[in-house]
Design a protein around this motif. Structure first.
Motif, PDB file in Angstrom:
ATOM      1  N   ALA A 122       0.500   3.848   1.114  1.00 47.89           N
ATOM      2  CA  ALA A 122       0.545   3.410   2.499  1.00 47.89           C
ATOM      3  C   ALA A 122       0.549   1.888   2.560  1.00 47.89           C
ATOM      4  N   MET A 123       0.962   1.364   3.708  1.00 49.78           N
ATOM      5  CA  MET A 123       0.941  -0.080   3.939  1.00 49.78           C
ATOM      6  C   MET A 123       0.341  -0.326   5.324  1.00 49.78           C
ATOM      7  N   GLY A 124      -0.412  -1.393   5.439  1.00 49.42           N
ATOM      8  CA  GLY A 124      -1.058  -1.687   6.714  1.00 49.42           C
ATOM      9  C   GLY A 124      -0.786  -3.102   7.183  1.00 49.42           C
ATOM     10  N   TRP A 169       3.043   6.554   2.919  1.00 48.29           N
ATOM     11  CA  TRP A 169       3.991   6.229   1.858  1.00 48.29           C
ATOM     12  C   TRP A 169       5.410   6.662   2.211  1.00 48.29           C
ATOM     13  N   SER A 170       5.532   7.766   2.924  1.00 51.83           N
ATOM     14  CA  SER A 170       6.859   8.294   3.264  1.00 51.83           C
ATOM     15  C   SER A 170       7.376   7.755   4.590  1.00 51.83           C
ATOM     16  N   GLY A 171       6.473   7.149   5.367  1.00 51.69           N
ATOM     17  CA  GLY A 171       6.861   6.741   6.712  1.00 51.69           C
ATOM     18  C   GLY A 171       6.672   7.848   7.730  1.00 51.69           C
ATOM     19  N   ASP A 221      -5.778   2.553  -3.669  1.00 53.95           N
ATOM     20  CA  ASP A 221      -5.649   3.980  -3.931  1.00 53.95           C
ATOM     21  C   ASP A 221      -4.723   4.645  -2.907  1.00 53.95           C
ATOM     22  N   TYR A 222      -4.437   5.906  -3.169  1.00 52.97           N
ATOM     23  CA  TYR A 222      -3.642   6.682  -2.233  1.00 52.97           C
ATOM     24  C   TYR A 222      -4.478   6.979  -0.982  1.00 52.97           C
ATOM     25  N   GLY A 223      -3.792   7.281   0.073  1.00 59.05           N
ATOM     26  CA  GLY A 223      -4.498   7.616   1.302  1.00 59.05           C
ATOM     27  C   GLY A 223      -3.817   6.998   2.498  1.00 59.05           C
ATOM     28  N   THR A 250      -9.166   0.746   7.684  1.00 58.70           N
ATOM     29  CA  THR A 250     -10.151  -0.333   7.705  1.00 58.70           C
ATOM     30  C   THR A 250      -9.838  -1.344   6.606  1.00 58.70           C
ATOM     31  N   GLY A 251     -10.202  -2.587   6.860  1.00 56.95           N
ATOM     32  CA  GLY A 251      -9.880  -3.637   5.917  1.00 56.95           C
ATOM     33  C   GLY A 251     -10.483  -3.445   4.538  1.00 56.95           C
ATOM     34  N   SER A 252     -11.649  -2.841   4.473  1.00 61.04           N
ATOM     35  CA  SER A 252     -12.325  -2.659   3.190  1.00 61.04           C
ATOM     36  C   SER A 252     -11.586  -1.696   2.271  1.00 61.04           C
ATOM     37  N   GLU A 253     -10.690  -0.912   2.837  1.00 60.67           N
ATOM     38  CA  GLU A 253      -9.925   0.047   2.034  1.00 60.67           C
ATOM     39  C   GLU A 253      -8.677  -0.572   1.413  1.00 60.67           C
ATOM     40  N   TYR A 254      -8.390  -1.815   1.777  1.00 59.06           N
ATOM     41  CA  TYR A 254      -7.200  -2.484   1.270  1.00 59.06           C
ATOM     42  C   TYR A 254      -7.594  -3.497   0.194  1.00 59.06           C
ATOM     43  N   HIS A 255      -6.787  -3.536  -0.843  1.00 59.33           N
ATOM     44  CA  HIS A 255      -7.121  -4.388  -1.987  1.00 59.33           C
ATOM     45  C   HIS A 255      -6.210  -5.601  -2.107  1.00 59.33           C
TER      46      HIS A 255
END
Length: 124
Positions: free
Chosen positions: A33-35, A53-55, A101-103, A107-112
């Motif tokens: 996914a992208m945010g 991931w697929s849109g 990770d996948y998902g 929330t910002g904490s889930e993005y690396h």
């Protein structure tokens, strides 16, 4: 190492439109996914939208629903944020982000991984 590069910000009058792009490199773009997030002066970073991931799944914060459209082109490793009917309160630095990770993180904490940001200024 994942690299994210945003582009497309600028100055626009209220009611106008901008399209932000985020080009990704460094891993399999189409698997994650992208945010998008934004941060206005003096305010905390705010989640804007996420695309699977697929849109096939997209989620927006209430304040941009009906005005912003998130999409992705996995062949180009790029995600797009089309912003219409812009308001002065949309003024912020906009960041794209990718999770570790996948998902379907919201929330910002889930993005690396984070881009450098692109400034969007909406004048009244």
């Amino acid at each position: 190492q994942v690299q994210l590069v945003e582009s497309g910000g600028g100055l626009v009058q209220a009611g106008g439109s901008l399209r932000l792009s985020c080009a990704a490199s460094g891993r399999s773009f189409s698997s994650y996914a992208m945010g998008w997030f934004r941060q206005a002066p003096g305010k905390e970073r705010e989640f804007v939208a996420v695309i699977s991931w697929s849109g096939g799944s997209i989620y927006y914060v209430d304040s941009v629903k009906g005005r912003f459209t998130l999409s992705r082109d996995n062949a180009k490793n790029t995600v797009y944020l089309q912003m219409n009917s812009l308001k002065p309160e949309d003024t912020a630095v906009y960041y794209c982000a990718a999770p570790q990770d996948y998902g379907f993180p919201t929330t910002g904490s889930e993005y690396h991984y984070w881009g450098q940001g692109t400034q969007v200024t909406v004048s009244s």
